[in-house]
Scaffold this motif. Structure first.
Motif, PDB file in Angstrom:
ATOM      1  N   TRP A 256       0.888  -1.164   0.000  1.00  0.00           N
ATOM      2  CA  TRP A 256       0.000   0.000   0.000  1.00  0.00           C
ATOM      3  C   TRP A 256       0.924   1.211   0.000  1.00  0.00           C
ATOM      4  CZ3 TRP A 256      -3.703  -1.845   4.530  1.00  0.00           C
ATOM      5  CH2 TRP A 256      -4.367  -3.001   4.096  1.00  0.00           C
TER       6      TRP A 256
ATOM      7  N   THR B 133      -4.701   4.700   9.387  1.00  0.00           N
ATOM      8  CA  THR B 133      -6.007   4.047   9.384  1.00  0.00           C
ATOM      9  C   THR B 133      -5.908   2.708  10.124  1.00  0.00           C
ATOM     10  OG1 THR B 133      -6.561   5.077   7.274  1.00  0.00           O
ATOM     11  CG2 THR B 133      -7.782   3.092   7.862  1.00  0.00           C
TER      12      THR B 133
ATOM     13  N   MET C  61       3.144   2.035   3.990  1.00  0.00           N
ATOM     14  CA  MET C  61       2.547   3.377   3.907  1.00  0.00           C
ATOM     15  C   MET C  61       3.305   4.395   4.764  1.00  0.00           C
ATOM     16  SD  MET C  61      -1.477   2.838   3.401  1.00  0.00           S
ATOM     17  CE  MET C  61      -1.549   4.363   2.466  1.00  0.00           C
TER      18      MET C  61
ATOM     19  N   CYS D  55       0.391   6.380   7.005  1.00  0.00           N
ATOM     20  CA  CYS D  55      -1.043   6.171   7.075  1.00  0.00           C
ATOM     21  C   CYS D  55      -1.394   5.850   8.526  1.00  0.00           C
ATOM     22  CB  CYS D  55      -1.446   5.021   6.165  1.00  0.00           C
ATOM     23  SG  CYS D  55      -3.229   4.739   6.131  1.00  0.00           S
TER      24      CYS D  55
ATOM     25  N   PRO E  37      -9.745   2.099   2.771  1.00  0.00           N
ATOM     26  CA  PRO E  37      -9.628   3.538   2.984  1.00  0.00           C
ATOM     27  C   PRO E  37      -8.237   3.835   3.539  1.00  0.00           C
ATOM     28  CG  PRO E  37     -10.817   2.548   4.811  1.00  0.00           C
ATOM     29  CD  PRO E  37     -10.495   1.429   3.853  1.00  0.00           C
ATOM     30  N   HIS E  38      -7.749   5.040   3.320  1.00  0.00           N
ATOM     31  CA  HIS E  38      -6.438   5.422   3.846  1.00  0.00           C
ATOM     32  C   HIS E  38      -6.465   6.873   4.280  1.00  0.00           C
ATOM     33  CE1 HIS E  38      -4.641   1.697   2.334  1.00  0.00           C
ATOM     34  NE2 HIS E  38      -5.245   1.911   1.173  1.00  0.00           N
TER      35      HIS E  38
ATOM     36  N   HIS F 209      -1.239  -1.029   8.016  1.00  0.00           N
ATOM     37  CA  HIS F 209      -1.069  -0.079   6.908  1.00  0.00           C
ATOM     38  C   HIS F 209       0.406   0.316   6.793  1.00  0.00           C
ATOM     39  CE1 HIS F 209      -5.295   0.994   5.669  1.00  0.00           C
ATOM     40  NE2 HIS F 209      -5.507   0.212   6.718  1.00  0.00           N
TER      41      HIS F 209
HETATM   42 CU    CU Z   1      -3.440   3.137   4.710  1.00  0.00          CU
END
Ligand code: CU
Lengths: 245, 502
Positions: free
Chosen positions: B95, B171, B182, B169, B127-128, B177
């Motif tokens: 990701w 999330t 990320m 990220c 979602p991020h 994540h």
């Molecule tokens: Cu993310």
């Protein structure tokens, strides 16, 4: 792949027996909720079913739907407003907003399932009414799914059903729920300066019942990123029906 | 039953700290209160036309902003979930911020007002959002940037503090994540900019957790349990094993000053960042404003950074490692910087003295066997028995750590010399490998190895000849006899790398 199964099972409903459900994010002082018996679609709603629906109710066709009810990506993979093009008719319908999914279910005499209903129904394993959330096989199904990268979902009902006879609860698409945004109520009152909200630094881990339940985290995170007009390529739905009218 | 921690709220939110008071349009950065110690934090309102930030993929770094006044800077960053190799033949679903791990490098100036657009590609399944450590405000932007697949969020912040900051990220489940790649770096230059240097590079470490073991081929899913146990399968620079190796090595010329922007995305491990053969002249430790001088190894926390600078004085290959060394040799935390230019013998002489030192690995009496063989050679001829005896001692001291005393190597890491089809096919090539090392994919008895054998250029011609003769005489190998003359010819024709042995 077995299109026969998809054809035979899409549109069928199954009974989800009543039970105690332990919400992933419980309310204070209330570790479990009682979910009454209800009926639910055995599979996610398919493209073919949505096609029939928008033929019947043209106000839900791409191009005609009110902007308030759906964002620009609404059914954008279709070749035309009533033309699936190369999409598999037996694959789950996605790119539908919450409003559209609801209208579909209401037209069938049902509604979207609530978060509690959905989570309760999907927590069944192949042979027990609860436990999918702790089941490594379910988790790996989900991890495999996102690991498959940029591929649109295939036809419904290709795997094994859970105890209630529900297919594809995990590992094919995300699904809309009626109160998907119940977790977001606070964001409308963000300026309120609620100190308690700061406890959610750490991305929701503090209040969840099981910080190792990554699949639930992903599902709840996904829901909370949505608005009622949102449409995404991996978000579909199935309907729930009350037992007595 | 599950453990049941105390429950605080009826209403739950899933991105990071959600108490953020800003709405995208509502923020008034000019009114920000400067509460930080950084000098002249609020440089006043943005001046001139808005500028679009130049974003680069590692190891490239955007050019200095070159501005002496704060500006409004527009950053557009796209989140994509992509399948890419994490090692040779091993794929992983990353990701990413900007399509690559680490995420795009963002460079702004202290006092800039940043209008941030986070775009989540329609093909994303998750979602991020983004939490920039350079943001002063709850969640670092996380709540305002929480974005469903196929959507875009916008928020604005003012960069009050100079420094090199991680973004990531946030999330839920946030560790996952981050474990999927990320993270990235945002540099907030101080108002006067950073002193000019000849080269700048972007290097970011991260740990990865796959179901299959290290280098197990195919598409490897994320292993949640290993992540929770902090038992990394890969520890790599710039998102993949070998991302900074071979023709992807960082480049510099003798006499140049190099600045590395080092980040560590984690999610779990702290990095002991070290460049073999270099001393950092200057380290902005933890990515802050103060510098330390003459540093060998600098600690880069998970979710933290460092800026290191050094002048490269001697040509050769310098190896970047996490000096937690099993990560470097068995999990991928290894990169290279190739420095070109003339020899600087007064700084690094190359080999000056060569005497046999076998230490504890060697058999008792080993020195004697080696001396015997050299003495015979000096007389004009050496017997096979002497060669093998000397070779055996030298093998134990030089090669056995990797290829093992029984020559069987270690599956997947060090190829076998016992019964090796590759070895037996060409004795002169084998001599070349000992002298210049071997780097890159090689197939031995049907199994592929893609690793690095350092050059053993410290060995004399007759020592190499004896080792190989010994190796060929053992373990079902084909009995070739290698002479010192042959090795000398190979050495003469081979380009010898400089300073590569550590
Ligand atoms: Cu993310």
């Amino acid at each position: 792949m077995d299109p026969g199964a998809a054809l035979a099972l899409s549109g069928l409903t199954v009974l989800v027996p009543a039970g105690e459900h332990r919400p992933f994010y419980p309310s204070p002082g209330q570790e479990t909720v009682q979910v009454a018996t209800f009926a639910m679609d055995a599979t996610p709603v398919t493209h073919a079913e949505v096609l029939a629906f928008v033929r019947d109710q043209p106000q839900w066709q791409r191009g005609r739907v009110k902007r308030l009810f759906a964002d620009e990506r609404y059914l954008s993979s279709w070749a035309g407003p009533t033309d699936l093009g190369t999409l598999d008719p037996l694959a789950p319908a996605t790119e539908l907003s919450w409003h559209a999914a609801r209208a579909f279910c209401q037209a069938q005499g049902g509604d979207l399932p609530t978060v509690h209903q959905w989570e309760h129904a999907a927590d069944a394993t192949a042979d027990a009414p609860t436990g999918a959330r702790q089941d490594p096989a379910t988790l790996s199904l989900i991890l495999d799914w996102y690991g498959r990268g940029d591929t649109p979902p295939g036809p419904v009902a290709q795997g094994a059903p859970n105890l209630h006879g529900l297919y594809d609860t995990h590992g094919l698409i995300w699904e809309w729920t009626l109160d998907f945004n119940s977790l977001l109520i606070a964001s409308d009152a963000r300026e309120g300066g609620d100190q308690d909200r700061m406890r959610f630094c750490g991305a929701g881990a503090i209040s969840a019942i099981d910080p190792a339940d990554y699949a639930s985290f992903m599902r709840f995170a996904f829901r909370s990123s949505l608005k009622a007009d949102s449409t995404t390529r991996d978000l579909g739905f199935r309907c729930a029906y009350p037992l007595s009218p | 039953m599950l453990p049941s921690p105390r429950i605080f709220l009826s209403v739950v939110l899933l991105s990071a700290c959600q108490g953020e008071p800003a709405s995208p349009e509502g923020a008034d950065p000019a009114k920000s209160v400067v509460s930080k110690g950084s000098s002249g934090a609020d440089q006043g309102p943005p001046q001139g036309e808005p500028v679009r930030a130049i974003l680069t993929q590692a190891p490239a770094v955007p050019p200095p902003t070159g501005r002496n006044a704060p500006a409004k800077v527009i950053v557009e960053l796209e989140v994509r979930e992509v399948v890419k190799p994490i090692s040779e033949g091993v794929d992983y679903t990353f990701w990413t911020f900007g399509g690559d791990v680490p995420g795009s490098f963002i460079r702004i100036r202290q006092g800039d007002t940043v209008e941030f657009h986070l775009q989540n590609h329609p093909s994303s399944k998750m979602p991020h959002n983004i939490d920039l450590h350079a943001v002063t405000g709850p969640g670092g932007g996380a709540a305002s940037s929480f974005t469903a697949p196929g959507h875009e969020s916008q928020f604005t912040f003012k960069a009050l503090n100079a420094g090199l900051y991680v973004y990531h990220c946030a999330t839920a489940p946030v560790g996952m994540h981050v474990a999927n790649g990320m993270y990235g770096l945002i540099l907030v230059e101080p108002p006067e900019g950073l002193p000019p240097v000849d080269r700048e590079y972007y290097v970011m470490q991260g740990d990865f957790y796959t179901v299959g073991k290290y280098r197990e081929k195919g598409l490897q899913p994320f292993d949640m349990q290993k992540a929770i146990e902090e038992n990394a399968t890969y520890v790599v620079f710039n998102g993949a094993e070998g991302a900074l190796v071979g023709d992807k090595a960082l480049q510099a010329n003798v006499g140049e000053t190099v600045r590395l922007y080092i980040g560590n995305g984690g999610p779990n491990l702290v990095s002991s960042f070290h460049v073999i053969g270099e001393i950092f002249d200057k380290v902005y430790y933890e990515g802050g404003s103060k510098t330390q001088e003459n540093v060998q190894t600098t600690l880069v926390p998970a979710g933290g950074s460092a800026i290191v600078e050094y002048k490269v004085e001697a040509p050769g290959t310098y190896v970047l490692v996490d000096h937690s060394l099993f990560r470097a040799f068995n999990k991928g935390a290894l990169g290279m910087m190739k420095v070109d230019g003339g020899d600087a013998l007064e700084i690094y002489s190359g080999k000056e003295v060569d005497s046999v030192y076998l230490a504890d690995k060697a058999e008792p009496g080993a020195g004697q066997a080696v001396a015997q063989a050299s003495a015979e050679l000096a007389q004009g001829s050496v017997t096979l028995a002497s060669q093998v005896a000397a070779g055996q001692a030298l093998y134990a001291g030089t090669c056995s750590t990797c290829h093992q005393a029984d020559g069987k190597g270690l599956e997947g890491i060090f190829p076998p010399l016992a019964g090796s089809d590759f070895l037996n096919a060409d004795p002169l090539r084998a001599a070349g490998i000992v002298l210049t090392g071997l780097n890159g994919p090689v197939t031995v008895n049907g199994k592929e190895y893609n690793s690095v054998m350092p050059p053993m250029s410290q060995l004399n011609d007759d020592e190499v000849a004896n080792i190989l003769t010994y190796v060929y005489s053992q373990w079902g190998n084909q009995g070739h006899v290698v002479t010192a003359d042959q090795v000398a010819k190979v050495r003469a024709s081979a380009a010898m790398p400089q300073g590569a042995a550590h």
